[in-house]
Design a protein around this motif. Structure first.
Motif, short mmCIF file in Angstrom:
data_model
loop_
_atom_site.label_atom_id
_atom_site.label_comp_id
_atom_site.label_asym_id
_atom_site.label_seq_id
_atom_site.Cartn_x
_atom_site.Cartn_y
_atom_site.Cartn_z
N PRO A 22 -10.52 30.58 45.01
CA PRO A 22 -11.00 30.13 43.52
C PRO A 22 -12.02 29.32 43.59
N HIS A 23 -13.12 29.33 42.89
CA HIS A 23 -14.34 28.33 42.86
C HIS A 23 -15.00 28.30 41.56
N LEU A 24 -15.91 27.33 41.36
CA LEU A 24 -16.83 27.39 40.13
C LEU A 24 -18.13 27.56 40.82
N ILE A 35 -18.18 25.70 43.99
CA ILE A 35 -17.16 24.61 44.25
C ILE A 35 -16.05 24.92 44.40
N SER A 36 -15.08 24.73 45.28
CA SER A 36 -13.66 24.83 45.36
C SER A 36 -12.98 24.29 44.22
N ILE A 37 -12.13 25.06 43.66
CA ILE A 37 -11.44 24.58 42.38
C ILE A 37 -10.27 23.75 43.03
N ARG A 63 -8.58 19.94 36.80
CA ARG A 63 -8.46 20.79 37.83
C ARG A 63 -7.39 21.88 37.34
N GLY A 64 -6.22 21.53 36.70
CA GLY A 64 -5.30 22.57 36.15
C GLY A 64 -5.91 23.34 35.01
N GLU A 65 -6.56 22.74 34.41
CA GLU A 65 -7.28 23.61 32.99
C GLU A 65 -8.19 24.84 33.85
N VAL A 66 -8.73 24.22 34.76
CA VAL A 66 -9.90 25.15 35.42
C VAL A 66 -9.20 26.27 36.22
N ALA A 67 -7.94 25.89 36.90
CA ALA A 67 -7.09 26.95 37.55
C ALA A 67 -6.80 27.96 36.84
N PHE A 68 -6.17 27.47 35.71
CA PHE A 68 -5.79 28.60 34.59
C PHE A 68 -6.74 29.32 34.09
N VAL A 69 -7.78 28.91 33.80
CA VAL A 69 -8.96 29.68 33.33
C VAL A 69 -9.56 30.59 34.42
N TRP A 70 -9.59 30.23 35.61
CA TRP A 70 -9.75 31.14 36.77
C TRP A 70 -8.83 32.28 36.70
N SER A 71 -7.54 31.98 36.59
CA SER A 71 -6.60 33.09 36.65
C SER A 71 -6.66 33.99 35.30
N GLU A 72 -6.97 33.38 34.15
CA GLU A 72 -7.20 34.17 32.87
C GLU A 72 -8.33 35.33 33.15
N ILE A 73 -9.49 34.68 33.74
CA ILE A 73 -10.59 35.38 33.84
C ILE A 73 -10.43 36.51 34.83
N ARG A 74 -9.79 36.13 35.71
CA ARG A 74 -9.58 37.45 36.75
C ARG A 74 -8.73 38.26 36.31
N ALA A 75 -7.83 38.05 35.32
CA ALA A 75 -6.85 38.98 34.84
C ALA A 75 -7.56 39.65 33.48
N GLY A 76 -8.68 39.22 33.24
CA GLY A 76 -9.18 39.92 32.07
C GLY A 76 -8.57 39.45 30.63
N ARG A 77 -8.09 38.48 30.74
CA ARG A 77 -7.49 37.97 29.50
C ARG A 77 -8.17 36.55 28.95
N TYR A 78 -9.14 36.26 29.35
CA TYR A 78 -9.90 34.92 28.99
C TYR A 78 -10.78 35.14 27.57
N ALA A 79 -10.12 34.22 26.79
CA ALA A 79 -10.90 34.54 25.12
C ALA A 79 -12.10 33.79 25.08
N GLY A 80 -12.43 33.09 25.97
CA GLY A 80 -13.79 32.28 25.88
C GLY A 80 -13.39 30.73 25.64
N GLY A 81 -14.35 29.93 25.54
CA GLY A 81 -14.28 28.65 25.07
C GLY A 81 -14.88 27.62 26.44
N MET A 82 -14.94 26.58 25.81
CA MET A 82 -15.24 25.52 26.91
C MET A 82 -14.26 24.49 26.94
N ILE A 83 -13.98 23.77 28.51
CA ILE A 83 -13.19 22.95 28.73
C ILE A 83 -13.99 21.59 28.48
#
Length: 84
Positions: A22-24, A35-37, A63-83
């Motif tokens: 997982p990375h940004l 960059i490694s999450i 880090r926790g929020e970014v890791a969650f967003v990574w998982s949501e994006i990979r699963a196709g569930r990310y609704a968008g939005g900025m941290i």
């Protein structure tokens, strides 16, 4: 490739079906780095040192929020939005 944050002018993105680990993707003015999450280490590419430090500090706080967003994006569930 959703943009999840902009930190001191550096655009932070996560590709929809990106590879592990997982990375940004961080981009600014002709520079790009992966960059490694988990660790904040630069996996590939580069950023100006001050911008890299700023992104790493931001990531340490989010880090926790970014890791969650990574998982949501990979699963196709990310609704968008900025941290913030």
């Amino acid at each position: 490739m959703p943009t999840i944050a902009i930190v001191d002018g550096v655009v932070l993105m996560i590709h929809l079906r990106d590879h592990l680990p997982p990375h940004l993707h961080a981009k600014i003015a002709g520079f790009e780095a992966q960059i490694s999450i988990a660790t904040g280490d630069v996996l590939n590419g580069s950023l100006p040192p001050a911008k890299r430090k700023r992104v790493q500090d931001w990531l340490a706080t989010h880090r926790g929020e970014v890791a969650f967003v990574w998982s949501e994006i990979r699963a196709g569930r990310y609704a968008g939005g900025m941290i913030e």
